[in-house]
Motif scaffolding. Structure first.
Motif, mmCIF file in Angstrom:
data_model
loop_
_atom_site.group_PDB
_atom_site.id
_atom_site.type_symbol
_atom_site.label_atom_id
_atom_site.label_comp_id
_atom_site.label_asym_id
_atom_site.label_seq_id
_atom_site.Cartn_x
_atom_site.Cartn_y
_atom_site.Cartn_z
ATOM 1 N N LYS A 39 11.406 15.139 -3.671
ATOM 2 C CA LYS A 39 12.503 15.550 -2.916
ATOM 3 C C LYS A 39 12.772 14.480 -1.761
ATOM 4 N N GLY A 40 12.038 13.313 -1.744
ATOM 5 C CA GLY A 40 12.538 12.394 -0.465
ATOM 6 C C GLY A 40 13.245 11.286 -0.888
ATOM 7 N N ASN A 41 13.553 10.500 0.073
ATOM 8 C CA ASN A 41 14.546 9.328 -0.274
ATOM 9 C C ASN A 41 13.774 8.247 -0.145
ATOM 10 N N LEU A 42 14.377 6.888 -0.341
ATOM 11 C CA LEU A 42 13.519 5.686 -0.125
ATOM 12 C C LEU A 42 13.159 5.444 1.189
ATOM 13 N N TYR A 43 13.981 5.911 2.254
ATOM 14 C CA TYR A 43 13.835 5.832 3.493
ATOM 15 C C TYR A 43 12.762 6.532 4.173
ATOM 16 N N ASN A 44 12.836 7.904 3.528
ATOM 17 C CA ASN A 44 11.552 8.621 4.211
ATOM 18 C C ASN A 44 10.205 8.010 3.566
ATOM 19 N N ILE A 45 10.261 7.806 2.314
ATOM 20 C CA ILE A 45 8.940 7.393 1.636
ATOM 21 C C ILE A 45 8.271 6.498 2.188
ATOM 22 N N TRP B 243 0.994 -1.340 0.065
ATOM 23 C CA TRP B 243 -0.024 0.043 0.003
ATOM 24 C C TRP B 243 0.895 1.281 -0.023
ATOM 25 N N ASN B 244 2.030 1.383 0.255
ATOM 26 C CA ASN B 244 2.858 2.364 0.389
ATOM 27 C C ASN B 244 3.242 2.356 -1.212
ATOM 28 N N VAL B 245 3.712 1.398 -1.896
ATOM 29 C CA VAL B 245 3.945 1.251 -3.306
ATOM 30 C C VAL B 245 2.815 1.968 -3.961
ATOM 31 N N PRO C 222 5.559 7.261 6.605
ATOM 32 C CA PRO C 222 5.768 6.989 5.192
ATOM 33 C C PRO C 222 4.570 7.472 4.098
ATOM 34 N N ALA C 223 4.714 7.144 2.954
ATOM 35 C CA ALA C 223 4.182 7.616 1.759
ATOM 36 C C ALA C 223 2.757 7.837 2.074
ATOM 37 N N ASN C 224 2.223 6.504 2.492
ATOM 38 C CA ASN C 224 0.773 6.142 2.948
ATOM 39 C C ASN C 224 0.856 6.421 4.450
#
Length: 372
Positions: A132-138, A101-103, A143-145
């Motif tokens: 502007k974010g990186n994978l860790y932040n996203i 669900w983040n993807v 998180p993204a969701n």
């Protein structure tokens, strides 16, 4: 322990608590000053602060407590074997939905923005944050969701479960008292995934399970002071909204509020048979939880906040209560549509949570435990 009665109460609580999660996302994180409601606008501020910034916070705390309880509920002797089985189960029910669900959120944000941009509309803040974010932040820090921060923290509690087990076995209720003091004192780690909210309430649930304590019985014994303290500290928190000491009042309200929520639903479950209609919606509840922030609630807010009636306090109040019901209805409609056209993919994305509202009385306790 009366596991059967607790399972029934938890099953009934699930959908109403998710409804409060939606309510939590109706207003910004900023805390306005709350005045005695001398007009409709002041009344709207009071209502929205009571529901979105106070009562709605009880939802996730209840989920952490229940998750901690059911994680250790079937533990007997062999800790290592037990933990291996639990880790494998949680990989399916928690980690897979967290990633999926983040993807899907990232895909939805880019698809929406670049489609709209092609049609001449500007990009929104969501896509700029992701760019502007990186994978860790996203996938972890944000998180993204955003609502998935609960699952992020819960995954960390699962990893820490051996330490939590030995902490409770050695310190017993004294360990819980220490965590409660730290929680009420607003001490926190500021490390994504290791919030004291998760540590305390998950450990509290684990304590009841490991020490074979009856949650409903213990909470019922303190129901009167819990209700009274909840109301008192709700008033104190609102009176100090956004001020220096508000967080301390808020946390005592949350602590007593969680006790009161269990007592309330236990009472409703015993007295009103109609409450049984709320059983068996774990799959739908989880879907609403993961999908409502993917533009659904924001588009509803964008539409209704642009209406003329939103310019006055009375209109704001009506819209405030209308949006969560509409959001719930849209999410439910989308859920049942996906259940018809892609049932296997839907169930997989939800961590193998199966729709079971047509089979409310069968294997209820087993279903509850598997979902936590």
């Amino acid at each position: 322990m009366n596991n059967s009665e607790l399972s029934k109460v938890v099953d009934i609580m699930r959908l109403p608590l998710i409804f409060f999660v939606i309510i939590a996302h109706l207003v910004p994180f900023t805390l306005p000053v709350v005045h005695f409601p001398s007009n409709a606008n002041a009344l709207y501020t009071l209502i929205s602060e009571i529901f979105s910034h106070h009562l709605a916070k009880l939802s996730v705390r209840c989920y952490f407590l229940v998750s901690g309880y059911y994680f250790f509920n079937r533990y007997k002797d062999d800790l290592l074997t037990f933990l291996k089985r639990q880790f494998k189960s949680r990989f399916r029910t928690l980690l897979i939905p967290y990633v999926v669900w983040n993807v899907l959120t990232v895909i939805a944000v880019f698809f929406k923005n670049y489609t709209f941009n092609y049609l001449g509309m500007p990009l929104d803040d969501h896509v700029s944050i992701l760019e502007k974010g990186n994978l860790y932040n996203i996938f972890w820090g944000l998180p993204a969701n955003f609502p998935l921060w609960y699952i992020r923290d819960l995954l960390c509690m699962i990893v820490l479960s051996p330490l939590i087990y030995f902490f409770i076995k050695n310190l017993k209720h004294y360990g819980i008292i220490i965590l409660a003091v730290l929680y009420v004192g607003s001490f926190d780690t500021n490390v994504p995934g290791l919030s004291l909210t998760a540590i305390f309430f998950f450990s509290l649930g684990a304590y009841f399970s490991i020490e074979k304590k009856d949650i409903l019985y213990i909470f019922n014994k303190i129901k009167s002071p819990a209700y009274l303290l909840m109301i008192c500290f709700l008033v104190l928190s609102l009176a100090n909204n956004g001020q220096q000491y508000q967080e301390y009042f808020l946390r005592i309200f949350i602590l007593t509020g969680v006790v009161s929520i269990f007592n309330l639903f236990s009472y409703l479950s015993e007295r009103f048979a109609v409450m049984n209609l709320l059983q068996g919606f774990s799959s739908l509840s989880f879907f609403i939880y993961v999908v409502h922030e993917i533009y659904i609630i924001n588009w509803l807010k964008g539409y209704f906040y642009g209406l003329t009636m939103y310019e006055n306090g009375g209109g704001k109040i009506l819209i405030y209560f209308a949006i969560p019901f509409l959001c719930l209805a849209i999410c439910a409609g989308l859920y049942y549509l996906l259940l018809k056209i892609a049932p296997k993919l839907l169930v997989f994305s939800l961590g193998d949570r199966m729709p079971n509202y047509n089979n409310r009385e069968n294997d209820r306790e087993k279903r509850i435990e598997s979902h936590y």
